[in-house]
Design a protein around this motif. Sequence first.
Motif, PDB file in Angstrom:
ATOM      1  N   ARG A  24       0.838  -1.197   0.000  1.00  0.00           N
ATOM      2  CA  ARG A  24       0.000   0.000   0.000  1.00  0.00           C
ATOM      3  C   ARG A  24       0.879   1.256   0.000  1.00  0.00           C
ATOM      4  NH1 ARG A  24      -3.311  -0.513   5.274  1.00  0.00           N
ATOM      5  NH2 ARG A  24      -1.386  -1.519   5.987  1.00  0.00           N
ATOM      6  N   PHE A  25       0.499   2.239  -0.812  1.00  0.00           N
ATOM      7  CA  PHE A  25       1.196   3.519  -0.871  1.00  0.00           C
ATOM      8  C   PHE A  25       0.214   4.629  -0.530  1.00  0.00           C
ATOM      9  CE2 PHE A  25       4.431   1.220  -3.138  1.00  0.00           C
ATOM     10  CZ  PHE A  25       5.602   1.962  -2.965  1.00  0.00           C
ATOM     11  N   THR A  42       5.862   8.587 -10.036  1.00  0.00           N
ATOM     12  CA  THR A  42       5.709   7.419  -9.162  1.00  0.00           C
ATOM     13  C   THR A  42       4.403   6.693  -9.467  1.00  0.00           C
ATOM     14  OG1 THR A  42       6.985   8.469  -7.394  1.00  0.00           O
ATOM     15  CG2 THR A  42       5.531   6.659  -6.760  1.00  0.00           C
ATOM     16  N   LEU A  43       3.334   7.448  -9.700  1.00  0.00           N
ATOM     17  CA  LEU A  43       2.049   6.821 -10.013  1.00  0.00           C
ATOM     18  C   LEU A  43       2.119   6.035 -11.322  1.00  0.00           C
ATOM     19  CD1 LEU A  43      -0.385   9.715  -8.992  1.00  0.00           C
ATOM     20  CD2 LEU A  43       0.083   7.594  -7.748  1.00  0.00           C
ATOM     21  N   LEU A  62       4.082   2.796 -10.583  1.00  0.00           N
ATOM     22  CA  LEU A  62       3.270   1.854  -9.809  1.00  0.00           C
ATOM     23  C   LEU A  62       2.160   1.243 -10.659  1.00  0.00           C
ATOM     24  CD1 LEU A  62       2.982   3.744  -6.384  1.00  0.00           C
ATOM     25  CD2 LEU A  62       4.442   1.787  -6.937  1.00  0.00           C
ATOM     26  N   SER A  79      -1.998  -1.177  -4.114  1.00  0.00           N
ATOM     27  CA  SER A  79      -2.997  -0.112  -4.105  1.00  0.00           C
ATOM     28  C   SER A  79      -2.367   1.192  -3.648  1.00  0.00           C
ATOM     29  CB  SER A  79      -4.182  -0.477  -3.208  1.00  0.00           C
ATOM     30  OG  SER A  79      -3.745  -0.866  -1.925  1.00  0.00           O
ATOM     31  N   VAL A  80      -2.943   2.290  -4.129  1.00  0.00           N
ATOM     32  CA  VAL A  80      -2.425   3.623  -3.830  1.00  0.00           C
ATOM     33  C   VAL A  80      -3.578   4.508  -3.384  1.00  0.00           C
ATOM     34  CG1 VAL A  80      -1.268   5.666  -4.758  1.00  0.00           C
ATOM     35  CG2 VAL A  80      -0.568   3.391  -5.521  1.00  0.00           C
ATOM     36  N   ARG A  81      -3.324   5.346  -2.401  1.00  0.00           N
ATOM     37  CA  ARG A  81      -4.272   6.368  -1.987  1.00  0.00           C
ATOM     38  C   ARG A  81      -3.551   7.711  -1.884  1.00  0.00           C
ATOM     39  NH1 ARG A  81      -8.426   3.673   2.497  1.00  0.00           N
ATOM     40  NH2 ARG A  81      -9.057   1.902   1.182  1.00  0.00           N
ATOM     41  N   TRP A 100      -3.905   6.332   5.698  1.00  0.00           N
ATOM     42  CA  TRP A 100      -4.467   5.394   4.723  1.00  0.00           C
ATOM     43  C   TRP A 100      -6.001   5.394   4.771  1.00  0.00           C
ATOM     44  CZ3 TRP A 100      -3.397   2.529   0.609  1.00  0.00           C
ATOM     45  CH2 TRP A 100      -4.275   1.484   0.260  1.00  0.00           C
ATOM     46  N   TYR A 103      -6.766   5.696  -5.440  1.00  0.00           N
ATOM     47  CA  TYR A 103      -6.319   6.045  -6.792  1.00  0.00           C
ATOM     48  C   TYR A 103      -6.336   4.779  -7.632  1.00  0.00           C
ATOM     49  CZ  TYR A 103      -3.409   7.969 -10.521  1.00  0.00           C
ATOM     50  OH  TYR A 103      -2.934   8.400 -11.733  1.00  0.00           O
TER      51      TYR A 103
END
Length: 435
Positions: free
Chosen positions: A313-314, A347-348, A351, A363-365, A418, A424
């Motif tokens: 998780r990011f 970075t997005l 990923l 997963s990214v938020r 988080w 995202y």
Amino acid sequence: MQDKRGRIRRSLARLITDDNLDLYVLGVVALVFTVLGATGISDVKTLSSVVTALLALLAFSQIRSRRLTEQVRDSNRGGLAAVFAPQFPDDLISRRAASFDILLIGHSMTRTVQGMRSDIRSILDAGGRIRVLVLDPTDEALIEVADRRISQSLEPGRLRQRILATLDELTSLRSRTSGRLEIRVSSRISSAGFNCLDVSSPRGLICVQHYEYRPSGEAAPVFAMEPKDTPWYQHFAAEADRLWEDGTPWPLSPADQIARARRPVFSEGFGPELNVAIDDATDLLVTGMARNTLVNNNYGKLEERLRKKARIRFVLIDPHSSAIDTAASRYYAVRSPESARERVLHTLRVLAELKRSTGGDLSVRLVMHPIAVGLIGTGTALFAEYYTYQAAGEPQFVLQPGDGPAYRTFLGEAEALWNNAEPYDLTTDSRTEAG
């Protein structure tokens, strides 16, 4: 006349019981027959028989001598072992109560102090001096080591409680009695405990208890020495004095309290332990502004973790929010908001590619909050980076679950970020509604 006969009888008794009687007889007989042979009074046959008899007597004398030697050797062995005992001498308590100058050194000294409470009052009221040295309960690192090394049978933190109880008892006694009661704490774990009683007097006694590693019962062995046991009596007396001199008076002064306060350990960069922790992680939580360098340098590791079904998780700063402008101006004196925004977007994209190539649980938020501390949580440790205000470098530190409140606080902050961040969508490279 009777006195003369008495002296003769005593002399004969001493001669008969003398351990060297066989040697006296051997010497006298040899001398007599040497004279007889030289003067021709005794013939060769008689002399040969006498010589043979003398040799036999000499052999028996040697056997007896060897047996005595073995007995002495065995006695010495037993004496050396007898020096050590599994417990304190039976007369230690009575001798301690009758002493005038006492130095006690140990880990907590709880039982000793409680057991001689009335004796302490009596000695102090009589003008005596008592000195007590125990471990410093405010030295957290020391107590942690001591808990692992010497208190196998005690619960964690129990040793500190025992030391504080001893110090409270002694402080109370000092305030309610006259005389000289001195209390000090040590930041060193001594190899032995000491009961030093009237060391400078002829009736002095030093009782030493060896502090073995994690004893199953009472630490042992214990041995006692008196002034006659020189030079070791002076040796251990000097060691006890050195330990006392290096101690710190209790209660601690404000300066000593500040010096002992736990301080975080910062470094300029994480070592190989970060790579090891990532390699073993099954649930990785990363927070930060852009995390561009981390993702680029560890792309292969992250890919491997995802293929092995790890969850990653990011939490990053939303590049389209005002938080990115605040973070850029606050944390990077020479970086523009546009540069910071582009780092997050890069970075997005990386990923998203990692998600597509592995199909893993990534997963990214995004948050609209200028994160002050970036974290890498691996489950076994938290690797934290403090984002300084327009200053070069990012002080870094590591926390583990055993660090207690600090670990829980930083981990709780990461989880809160988080939970309050907006998801995202990496598959479409666009944001979705939270839910």
